[in-house]
Enzyme design. Structure first.
Site, PDB file in Angstrom:
ATOM      1  CD  GLU A  25       3.080  38.422  -7.592  1.00  0.00           C
ATOM      2  OE1 GLU A  25       3.264  37.230  -7.328  1.00  0.00           O
ATOM      3  OE2 GLU A  25       2.276  39.156  -6.984  1.00  0.00           O
ATOM      4  CE  LYS A  32      -0.670  28.399  -5.714  1.00  0.00           C
ATOM      5  NZ  LYS A  32      -1.627  28.964  -6.693  1.00  0.00           N
ATOM      6  CG  ASP A  84       0.064  37.371 -10.064  1.00  0.00           C
ATOM      7  OD1 ASP A  84       0.004  36.132 -10.233  1.00  0.00           O
ATOM      8  OD2 ASP A  84      -0.594  37.961  -9.189  1.00  0.00           O
ATOM      9  CE  LYS A 120       3.779  35.023  -4.205  1.00  0.00           C
ATOM     10  NZ  LYS A 120       3.661  34.707  -5.649  1.00  0.00           N
ATOM     11  NE  ARG A 167      -2.666   1.766  -1.005  1.00  0.00           N
ATOM     12  CZ  ARG A 167      -3.195   1.443  -2.175  1.00  0.00           C
ATOM     13  NH1 ARG A 167      -4.038   0.435  -2.283  1.00  0.00           N
ATOM     14  NH2 ARG A 167      -2.866   2.099  -3.266  1.00  0.00           N
TER      15      ARG A 167
END
Length: 298
Positions: A208, A148, A229, A180, A113
């Site tokens: 960004e 992510k 972005d 960012k 598994r």
């Protein structure tokens, strides 16, 4: 063919921690069913077989998993051998055999598994990546992953992205500076932030931008990368034109341009056609699901 997991030492440590956690949470002190039914199980051989089509990824991970399992429960990290019948990156169809395991039957059974969970997820990420990579074929753009990822699985997810024909963005917060929107809100404009980063670090710098005006402001600071972005295809095309014009006229280093934000299989080709160098897609790794694969004893 035998398989090895060729990764930097620090990444191997992360993989081993995940594999040990997989053993701890699923097997613990031992597989009660196998130990009860087969007190002296002997040897066995089995094939990991595809129940649907996909892209191979994770052979080296399964081999390393069984090595750690054998070391713990059979006092022998070679108790089970894993042979690659498909290489990472190979396409496979329903019915194809991907890996062959042979050796201590108890170790094979108790690892079934865990090995499948790892393999099924990695093949799914590789397959999703291949879909995106095929959409941008023939353009200058390459598809990149993001951060992510499911905690603990980042190294494996990024391995699978490479197997699927994509490329890896930064591994974490430690190996690239990415300024960012929230950094800019706290610090100031993109040029000022890039200059500050350059003064304190030798790492590559990405900044960004949300608008073409921000792009124009960032270019004179000569970042290595500019992340565009949530821009549509027309705006991306304009951004490429502005970048080429400004850097050419002023003799500036041209940054690589990366499109990011909400890009799907339906929109990635249009983003690539704009002339950007990179397209980052969180969907390569989050929500990829799993590919149906089974282990069959032979």
């Amino acid at each position: 063919m035998a398989i090895e997991l060729d990764l930097p030492t620090e990444q191997l440590h992360l993989v081993d921690r995940l594999l040990d956690l997989t053993i701890d949470e699923d097997i613990g002190s031992g597989d009660a069913t196998t130990l009860s039914l087969f007190p002296d199980p002997g040897s066995a051989q089995g094939d990991f077989t595809a129940r649907q089509s996909g892209v191979m990824a994770g052979g080296g991970v399964v081999a390393r998993f069984y090595a750690r399992l054998g070391a713990r429960f059979a006092d022998n990290d070679a108790a089970v051998t894993v042979e690659a019948l498909k290489r990472d990156g190979d396409l496979f169809k329903k019915g194809d055999k991907l890996l062959r395991v042979a050796g201590d039957a108890a170790v094979i059974l108790m690892g079934e598994r865990g090995a499948l969970n790892l393999l099924q997820r990695m093949c799914a990420v590789a397959g999703r990546t291949r879909q995106y990579a095929d959409k941008v074929a023939g353009t200058r753009a390459k598809v990149y992953d993001t951060r992510k990822t499911t905690p603990g699985h980042r190294v494996l997810d990024k391995l699978a992205v490479r197997a699927g024909g994509g490329a890896n963005h930064r591994m974490g917060l430690f190996d690239m500076i990415l300024v960012k929107d929230n950094h800019l809100a706290k610090y100031g404009g993109p040029a000022k932030a890039v200059a500050a980063a350059r003064s304190r670090s030798s790492l590559p710098v990405m900044v960004e931008v949300d608008t073409l005006d921000q792009l124009r402001e960032a270019l004179p600071a000569e970042p290595d990368y500019i992340l565009l972005d949530n821009m549509g295809p027309d705006t991306l095309t304009a951004a490429v034109g502005i970048t080429d014009s400004v850097t050419g006229e002023k003799g500036l280093k041209r940054p690589e341009l990366e499109a990011s934000g909400g890009i799907t299989l339906e929109t990635v080709a249009a983003a690539a056609a704009s002339g950007v160098d990179r397209i980052s897609v969180g969907a390569l790794t989050h929500g990829a699901g799993s590919v149906d694969i089974g282990l069959d004893f032979v």
